[in-house]
Enzyme design. Structure first.
Site, mmCIF file in Angstrom:
data_model
loop_
_atom_site.group_PDB
_atom_site.id
_atom_site.type_symbol
_atom_site.label_atom_id
_atom_site.label_comp_id
_atom_site.label_asym_id
_atom_site.label_seq_id
_atom_site.Cartn_x
_atom_site.Cartn_y
_atom_site.Cartn_z
ATOM 1 N N GLY A 1 -10.332 -4.228 0.408
ATOM 2 C CA GLY A 1 -9.561 -4.249 1.650
ATOM 3 C C GLY A 1 -9.837 -3.015 2.487
ATOM 4 N N ASP A 2 -8.898 -2.695 3.379
ATOM 5 C CA ASP A 2 -9.150 -1.613 4.345
ATOM 6 C C ASP A 2 -8.891 -0.219 3.777
ATOM 7 O OD1 ASP A 2 -6.371 -2.271 4.232
ATOM 8 O OD2 ASP A 2 -6.060 -1.071 6.038
ATOM 9 N N THR B 1 0.886 -1.149 0.000
ATOM 10 C CA THR B 1 0.000 0.000 0.000
ATOM 11 C C THR B 1 0.927 1.202 0.000
ATOM 12 O OG1 THR B 1 -1.415 -1.244 1.516
ATOM 13 C CG2 THR B 1 -1.902 1.064 1.289
ATOM 14 N N ARG C 1 -12.798 -8.457 -4.078
ATOM 15 C CA ARG C 1 -12.392 -8.197 -2.690
ATOM 16 C C ARG C 1 -12.022 -6.737 -2.471
ATOM 17 N NH1 ARG C 1 -7.207 -6.424 -0.247
ATOM 18 N NH2 ARG C 1 -7.245 -7.180 1.901
ATOM 19 N N THR D 1 -1.226 0.180 6.497
ATOM 20 C CA THR D 1 -0.758 -0.772 5.498
ATOM 21 C C THR D 1 -0.590 -2.126 6.151
ATOM 22 O OG1 THR D 1 1.031 -1.386 3.997
ATOM 23 C CG2 THR D 1 1.636 -0.012 5.877
ATOM 24 N N GLY D 2 -1.112 -3.156 5.481
ATOM 25 C CA GLY D 2 -0.971 -4.489 6.050
ATOM 26 C C GLY D 2 -2.115 -5.388 5.658
ATOM 27 N N GLY E 1 -5.363 -6.236 5.308
ATOM 28 C CA GLY E 1 -6.535 -5.369 5.292
ATOM 29 C C GLY E 1 -7.703 -5.856 6.135
#
Lengths: 336, 336
Positions: free
Chosen positions: B235-236, B205, B233, B256-257, B259
């Protein structure tokens, strides 16, 4: 049935469960029988008090039927997750509410449905957005939570996931209703400068929150979104922490209203945070967010706290809602 | 240039602005010159320390160039919103990071990009998900915030909105890079049971957070998502309160990671809530969420608080990151 008799009968259920040796049923500290509680909503907004008595009665009957469906799960020792899914499926199948059958129309004359579910025990959650052929979007959201590594699937991808899960499918026209079609026409006329439009196109959602006798919270929300929506607009419903949230440490929340505002203010997580970090009760936390942070008319929330207390808070004219608990409460309301 | 000289020069900028009569430039209570601060990231995860020295140097140069772009905006009296958009555009255009050019591949061998931006002054925000032909998704997210009544547009609808906004468009193949193509092949081989897969397919990210001399915070995040992702999908990153959040009362956060974990834990709003409701500093709040609520390896956040303090917190092996402020700090790091 008189309230006290109903209350007595309901109070016996957990005792019977305990007698069967279901050891995970919690006893409250004071030795009282385990509590359950549930709240439901069918949308908030401008709801004319002038609606015909027969229509009012139909709404009350629909809300009572959905509430009863959830109550039956909880009073029988079922999980809050099963209860909220059951309530939301019932409201999705009811054409009176903007979710499932009876969902509003997009600008293109179709239906795109969003839903989310969350389990307070472990923060597991699942959301879907813009699904078009799934009869009960809330059950697809639950499958995202339980059968996929993801929490949020949208559009054609969510439909492809539905294929792999074999959930009941319908043609998009299944969601059609005359009332919602007429509302779209009013909005389209407004765009052409030919009318005032639907007086309240922003609102319309269904949801449920529950505490079960095992001490677990859950929340579920489902919607057809905005009448005349376009550009693949996603509202607050499938946004965990905005429209839907559950955490056993605090509460379960389902929102309804002006979705963009609920996203900006992270409404459902904010209520949870006010309880956890500032020690407010559910009612205090919900009042703070709905009445002090949002604007009048934005909408409302239903919530159940870890202690079984219930909050039904809105800053709009009305909110279709209901609440029941193991203490014998069973009520459905629209205004005041 | 020695740090102290640079620091002195930078400190003069706000004074010069004040001399020009820009009255909205805030003086701190202690009479110190107005502060600005910025932090950036290019993803967190398993980043092999064994990478060739030349590659390391390239990453450091890329991070420094992006950080410098944001610093220039802030030191010139520009807004935090302009600064974070500028940094994220720079990182989107850089093929080394998983956002814009260099985005990972979906299961179908294409690219679907997500981005979000938020302004702390009024909680205005905009998100896009699954866009496929917009060169700089972060700028489309900003247009959603500024030019649409909505906060979140997805898929074909977001593309249609882009048509109406006339932002720079590219064929989806513009985002192709050999490295990411190879990572997809590794993941597909793994699915067929023929290899170990990409050691860290979850992360990647870019993001920026900033405080400007006017006292306003902003956050921006952009990503290509997961290698081999399918089913639409999300993500966050585009989830306000999960991957991206800014609130002048507290902080601006970009995550970042993994999600799904960041959504379940409403990571960015939770850090803000711990500051606002429990009185923690940004560093304390970020440590609490990243090290106590998430699992080791999940990822990290960058944050800037309303007082100009910076936090760079991660529980993964490394995080591409940088920080600069009006006190003369200017640093880029990957590990430790």
């Amino acid at each position: 049935m008189p309230k006290t008799v109903l209350s007595l009968l309901l109070a016996l259920v957990p005792v019977a469960l305990l007698a069967q040796g279901k050891a995970d049923v919690l006893l409250h500290r004071d030795g009282a029988p385990p509590r359950w509680a549930i709240a439901i909503h069918g949308g908030a907004g401008v709801i004319p008090k002038t609606m015909p008595e027969a229509t009012k009665r139909e709404y009350f009957q629909s809300l009572a039927a959905a509430l009863k469906a959830g109550q039956d799960v909880l009073a029988g020792g079922g999980t809050s997750l099963d209860a909220v899914e059951k309530v939301v499926r019932t409201l999705e199948d009811d054409p009176r509410f903007n979710a499932g059958k009876g969902a509003v129309y997009t600008h293109d004359g179709r239906h795109e449905l969003d839903a989310a579910i969350m389990r307070g025990k472990d923060l597991a959650c699942g959301s879907v957005a813009a699904v078009t052929t799934v009869k009960n979007p809330i059950s697809l959201a639950r499958l995202v939570m339980e059968k996929s590594p993801h929490v949020f699937l949208a559009g054609g991808g969510a439909e492809a996931f539905a294929d792999s899960m074999k959930v009941p499918r319908v043609p998009n026209s299944y969601f059609d209703t005359d009332l919602r079609f007429q509302q779209l026409q009013e909005e389209l006329k407004k765009e052409r400068g030919e009318g005032p439009g639907n007086p309240d196109p922003k609102h319309g959602t269904v949801g449920a929150v529950a505490l079960d006798v095992h001490g677990d919270l859950a929340a579920a929300t489902s919607t057809g979104g905005l009448t005349n929506k376009r550009f693949g607009r996603i509202g607050d419903v499938p946004i965990i922490g905005a429209g839907t949230y559950a955490n056993n440490r605090t509460c379960a929340i389902s929102s309804t209203g002006f979705g963009e505002q609920f996203i900006r203010h992270s409404v459902s997580h904010d209520i949870s945070a006010l309880m956890e970090y500032r020690g407010l009760t559910l009612q205090q936390a919900a009042d703070e967010v709905i009445h002090k942070k949002l604007n009048p008319g934005d909408g409302g929330i239903i919530g159940v706290a870890h202690d079984g207390s219930i909050a039904l808070v809105f800053n709009s004219e009305g909110m279709f809602r209901g609440a029941a608990d193991s203490g014998g409460r069973f009520e459905v309301k629209i205004w005041e």
